[in-house]
Design a protein around this motif. Structure first.
Motif: not given
Lengths: 236, 236
Positions: B198, B200-201, B208-209, B212, B214, B219, B222, B226
């Motif tokens: 997560m 690295q994502d 992508k973030y 949206n 974010i 992040y 979140f 998580t």
DNA sequence: ATTCAAAACGAACGAGCGTTCGCTATTTAA
DNA sequence: TTAAATAGCGAACGCTCGTTCGTTTTGAAT
């Protein structure tokens, strides 16, 4: 014994999948019959397997763009001219791998309708399918993931990215679960992204998981249990 | 107002970090003073920024190996010969980026001792640090992540992979938390891998973030929540 | 055993690669 | 203003790239 997806083990998944690792390149040949110049089937299938296997190997080292067809010729034992009986051009080779995975291999896993209605169970099936397919065809998924970035700009008409589509599909299932009252999730988009990142990690870092003796069932179990924790699934 | 890491916002993190985005290339020049041939500092710093920025841009398109120095020359407006006043060789350019991130940039975030003793809080600080550093220096992290695969085989003496080290550090903290009774975790290794994926994502799929809306705080929040769910943290 | 498409071969081509180096332009210091 | 030192330039070198194509080899059918 129950059948997939009720029995959701890797073994049950493989049993119902209408393709196995041995028949991949025969399917591959069928799929590209028109563009492959070689008509003698048995030799063609053998060479296609050699070419694809070597391509995955070489591309994983320095990237597809950095791999030369001379490297490929040396690895496969097929001459430069010989390669061109199969591939048309270097770019087309990458395109073939991409197309075969997204148009032929991946759809096979989605064929048999799950017959499940609860969003949580659909989500579990979706995640397990991704892990099991990634396990069976890891080099394919790896290649497409790694090269999709470089290809995306080359041919814009192609789907912009697997990511957006996959994330959206996960998000919609999560949202359906929340509406149904089975789940609790403050941010479906981020949760979907997190699950997708874990799916991709499975085939991107296979070396790490192999090192620790984590098999497809282990990883899928862990992924599903993480999903349940993340989405606070009520009845699990 | 509390200081990082008690106030664990992105803003507080930036405030205490002994480097900012504007001073990066001045630090970069200092770090490589010996190997960079240009001695007039102001011009050198400006050109280094141009070169690195263009390298990140070009390498993200087709990979560093596929990027040519002629592309780089065209993008930067610096001639072929001019580039060689800064880089020594093409491979060395990748090496410089790699070394500067791992030896200079990343250590700066670890300098100030957290003064936290609970494993869960250490874990939160570790994860937030990773996200915030990735936000400030995203192209650097992206580049090193993407090229680490191709460089790993080239120079084996270099750390085999960031992954193994990072995963282990996370796993050890999780295991410490379990021992302390604050956490519950059936598989520390897999949980550590999931959290790392997560992290690295965040810098791999920034597009992508951004799409949206974010931001780093979103992040990181979140990711930490998580983590708490995944590890069933008792007192959160 | 002969025939003849089919398939594999590998030298050759032009383009583009990383790198070098002699030269010009710019900046600095006197 | 002048001289020296520094920085930038870009053509040229040897090499490797993707691709082509005339030739040779292979293998199935006669």
């Amino acid at each position: 014994m129950q059948a997939w997806p009720v029995d959701n083990s890797f073994q049950a998944f493989k049993r119902q999948l209408p393709i196995c690792r041995n028949s991949v390149y025969s399917e591959f040949y069928d799929f590209f019959r028109d563009v492959i110049k070689v008509k003698r089937e048995s030799a063609a299938i053998k060479n296609l397997e050699t070419i694809c296997t070597a391509t995955f190997e070489l591309a994983s080292k320095h990237g597809f763009d950095a791999m030369s067809l001379r490297d490929l010729s040396r690895s496969t034992g097929i001459s430069m001219g010989g390669l061109y009986n199969y591939i048309g051009s270097k770019d087309e080779l990458a395109q073939m791998v991409n197309d075969f995975l997204s148009r032929r291999l991946a759809p096979m896993a989605a064929l048999n309708n799950p017959k499940q209605d609860k969003p949580r169970d659909l989500l579990e099936t979706l995640l397990r399918t991704a892990i099991y397919m990634g396990s069976l065809f890891r080099p394919w998924y790896r290649f497409v993931y790694m090269e999709s970035k470089t290809m995306a700009r080359k041919q814009r008409d192609q789907a912009k990215s697997f990511d957006l589509y996959d994330t959206q599909r996960l998000r919609e299932l999560i949202e359906a679960g929340v509406r149904a009252g089975d789940m609790d999730c403050a941010n479906p988009e981020l949760s979907a992204s997190a699950l997708l990142a874990m799916v991709q990690d499975w085939y991107l870092k296979s070396w790490k998981y192999k090192r620790n003796n984590i098999d497809p069932d282990d990883y899928a179990d862990f992924l599903v249990s993480t999903m349940d924790k993340l989405l606070a699934c009520k009845d699990q």
